[in-house]
Design a protein around this motif. Structure first.
Motif, mmCIF file in Angstrom:
data_model
loop_
_atom_site.group_PDB
_atom_site.id
_atom_site.type_symbol
_atom_site.label_atom_id
_atom_site.label_comp_id
_atom_site.label_asym_id
_atom_site.label_seq_id
_atom_site.Cartn_x
_atom_site.Cartn_y
_atom_site.Cartn_z
ATOM 1 N N GLU A 91 0.839 -1.198 0.000
ATOM 2 C CA GLU A 91 0.000 0.000 0.000
ATOM 3 C C GLU A 91 0.875 1.249 0.000
ATOM 4 N N GLU A 92 0.292 2.335 -0.468
ATOM 5 C CA GLU A 92 0.913 3.637 -0.305
ATOM 6 C C GLU A 92 -0.066 4.555 0.413
ATOM 7 N N ILE A 93 0.454 5.310 1.368
ATOM 8 C CA ILE A 93 -0.356 6.273 2.103
ATOM 9 C C ILE A 93 0.177 7.651 1.736
ATOM 10 N N ASN A 94 -0.726 8.534 1.485
ATOM 11 C CA ASN A 94 -0.423 9.857 0.984
ATOM 12 C C ASN A 94 -1.151 10.828 1.898
ATOM 13 N N GLY A 95 -0.428 11.761 2.534
ATOM 14 C CA GLY A 95 -1.096 12.689 3.438
ATOM 15 C C GLY A 95 -0.163 13.795 3.882
ATOM 16 N N ILE A 96 -0.673 14.659 4.756
ATOM 17 C CA ILE A 96 0.116 15.788 5.249
ATOM 18 C C ILE A 96 0.809 15.359 6.538
ATOM 19 N N LEU A 97 2.144 15.454 6.546
ATOM 20 C CA LEU A 97 2.954 15.004 7.680
ATOM 21 C C LEU A 97 2.755 15.930 8.868
ATOM 22 N N LYS A 98 2.152 15.383 9.919
ATOM 23 C CA LYS A 98 1.917 16.211 11.105
ATOM 24 C C LYS A 98 3.038 15.992 12.132
ATOM 25 N N SER A 99 3.379 14.743 12.416
ATOM 26 C CA SER A 99 4.426 14.461 13.402
ATOM 27 C C SER A 99 4.948 13.048 13.215
ATOM 28 N N LEU A 157 -0.515 11.465 10.116
ATOM 29 C CA LEU A 157 -0.845 12.215 8.901
ATOM 30 C C LEU A 157 -2.258 12.787 9.002
ATOM 31 N N GLU A 158 -2.457 13.892 8.342
ATOM 32 C CA GLU A 158 -3.802 14.442 8.177
ATOM 33 C C GLU A 158 -4.178 14.380 6.698
ATOM 34 N N ASP A 159 -5.484 14.345 6.435
ATOM 35 C CA ASP A 159 -6.007 14.344 5.059
ATOM 36 C C ASP A 159 -5.348 13.235 4.225
ATOM 37 N N ALA A 160 -5.330 12.037 4.802
ATOM 38 C CA ALA A 160 -4.599 10.925 4.177
ATOM 39 C C ALA A 160 -5.500 10.036 3.328
ATOM 40 N N ASP A 161 -4.910 9.475 2.282
ATOM 41 C CA ASP A 161 -5.541 8.465 1.425
ATOM 42 C C ASP A 161 -4.668 7.217 1.425
ATOM 43 N N GLU A 162 -5.317 6.062 1.258
ATOM 44 C CA GLU A 162 -4.591 4.796 1.107
ATOM 45 C C GLU A 162 -4.844 4.279 -0.298
ATOM 46 N N ASN A 163 -3.785 3.879 -0.965
ATOM 47 C CA ASN A 163 -3.916 3.359 -2.322
ATOM 48 C C ASN A 163 -3.143 2.056 -2.456
ATOM 49 N N SER A 164 -3.822 1.050 -2.986
ATOM 50 C CA SER A 164 -3.138 -0.209 -3.279
ATOM 51 C C SER A 164 -3.739 -0.772 -4.558
ATOM 52 N N ALA A 165 -3.147 -1.862 -5.012
ATOM 53 C CA ALA A 165 -3.683 -2.523 -6.203
ATOM 54 C C ALA A 165 -5.136 -2.928 -5.962
ATOM 55 N N GLN A 166 -5.479 -3.222 -4.684
ATOM 56 C CA GLN A 166 -6.821 -3.706 -4.366
ATOM 57 C C GLN A 166 -7.834 -2.573 -4.239
ATOM 58 N N LYS A 167 -7.462 -1.480 -3.571
ATOM 59 C CA LYS A 167 -8.464 -0.439 -3.337
ATOM 60 C C LYS A 167 -7.824 0.910 -3.010
ATOM 61 N N SER A 168 -8.651 1.931 -3.095
ATOM 62 C CA SER A 168 -8.276 3.278 -2.671
ATOM 63 C C SER A 168 -9.340 3.745 -1.695
ATOM 64 N N ARG A 169 -8.912 4.461 -0.655
ATOM 65 C CA ARG A 169 -9.926 5.019 0.258
ATOM 66 C C ARG A 169 -9.351 6.224 0.990
ATOM 67 N N LYS A 170 -10.248 7.044 1.435
ATOM 68 C CA LYS A 170 -9.905 8.230 2.205
ATOM 69 C C LYS A 170 -9.807 7.820 3.664
ATOM 70 N N LEU A 171 -8.704 8.181 4.335
ATOM 71 C CA LEU A 171 -8.530 7.829 5.744
ATOM 72 C C LEU A 171 -8.709 9.047 6.657
ATOM 73 N N GLY A 172 -8.433 10.221 6.170
ATOM 74 C CA GLY A 172 -8.466 11.401 7.049
ATOM 75 C C GLY A 172 -7.236 11.389 7.947
ATOM 76 N N ASP A 173 -7.430 11.494 9.266
ATOM 77 C CA ASP A 173 -6.308 11.394 10.202
ATOM 78 C C ASP A 173 -5.897 9.933 10.330
ATOM 79 N N VAL A 174 -4.605 9.687 10.409
ATOM 80 C CA VAL A 174 -4.160 8.299 10.549
ATOM 81 C C VAL A 174 -2.781 8.228 11.195
ATOM 82 N N LEU A 175 -2.625 7.226 12.078
ATOM 83 C CA LEU A 175 -1.315 6.893 12.624
ATOM 84 C C LEU A 175 -0.802 5.683 11.859
ATOM 85 N N VAL A 176 0.380 5.802 11.262
ATOM 86 C CA VAL A 176 1.022 4.678 10.571
ATOM 87 C C VAL A 176 2.144 4.168 11.464
#
Lengths: 78, 78, 78, 78, 78, 78, 78
Positions: D30-38, D47-66
């Motif tokens: 997967e790749e996660i794309n978002g604004i680096l908060k800390s 991250l804030e305003d994050a999306d997850e993208n993979s071969a299987q699916k894409s979805r909006k996550l919003g705030d996320v801890l990776v």
């Protein structure tokens, strides 16, 4: 752990096998067979006169250092 | 571990192979072959005049740092 | 380990490659190619002008931090 | 490691990307794309305003801890 | 790392989600969805009113402890 | 982490399940079901009257120690 | 963790099985069956009169050291 007698710990038992032939089974499926020269607290092992055997191939290694984190089990030859 | 003679530890044995050609087998199946220049306590290794060989390809690497946690075994060339 | 001369350790050798182009092979099969800017004791690496190449795709990354635990080997370009 | 200038370490470079959009490639593909908060010393990332993208699916996550140990690389968007 | 303001660390951000519903994506592909009750420094997590969802099955778990090293990401529900 | 009240940590919550039946999901896909007798800080667990269930087989184990690093989640039976 | 009575920890329970036959299930799918002689804090184990059984083969090992990080579970024979 639950051992108040340090002579009964696994690494002390293995210490008795120094100078003897051991079989080492690795996570990748290979087995290394050689004379146990030394080992450390991570179970890194130095063997002499070692062979590697797997479903794919067999070869003579001679001296070899096996990194401890690959090891599943070590058994002194009977 | 069970070693009161530090000269008999695996990393001290490997130290004797510095300046000599070694074969390193990696967890991914590749083998790296080169002249052992240095290593540290994690078994990170610096090789000179190194080649990489796998079922997929062979290539010349020259100088290379191999990260220790990939290593299955290291054997000095005979 | 067996090094009394700190200048001969793997990370000191890698330090000589700062500012030069390196190839990094990752556990997932990708290779990252870029200019070595800095690294730390876990082998986390900062590259500039980096590209990622794998059997699946190639892309330009620009600046990139590569987490050390993914790294198989790092080789300065010849 | 080989750094006497702390400002040149990988995590200090990443610190410059705070508030900017980053791409994070994960071990699972997967790749996660978002604004680096800390981020912290394990490379756990918020991250804030994050999306997850993979071969299987894409979805909006919003705030996320990776969790840091899943990360292959992080690259600031150009 | 590069944080002189502790309030901006990832775990402090996650702390704001206590009492709220979160989605946890695990390395095995499952997702756990529940109310975040507590977590520790390894990201071990206690959830209430939790469900597990995967390609194979869905089930109600109720209270559950998720071991931190399985976690890819945690995202508060929007 | 973000907990100033130690009673709200995940392991303290699990402590409340001692003497009760729990379901443990393991990374290999198996589930172990038994009465929670004790656990330690690595989440090593001792169960009594335990069963193992997987797609391949089911069997009665009786007393069993489950090594913590295999555990995905633990859920007290409802 | 949540244990103020050290006698109730998992490793103390296992200590009661010394001298008895145990079954050890490994991550690779093999099971080792032998008499528990000793173990340490990493769950490295020394067995006597041990056998290895897997879908592929069965063999007599005699004395064997099993490295703790391969272990899924240990169960004293009923």
């Amino acid at each position: 752990m639950g051992d108040n007698d340090s002579s009964s710990r696994p690494f002390n038992e293995l210490d008795q096998a120094k100078g003897k032939r051991v079989i080492i089974k690795l996570k990748g499926g290979e087995e290394i067979n050689g004379i146990l020269k030394s080992f450390d607290q991570h179970l890194n092992i130095w063997l002499e006169d070692a062979d590697e055997n797997s479903a794919q191939k067999s070869r003579k290694l001679g001296d070899v250092l096996v990194r401890g984190d690959n090891i599943i089990l070590i058994s002194p030859s009977k």
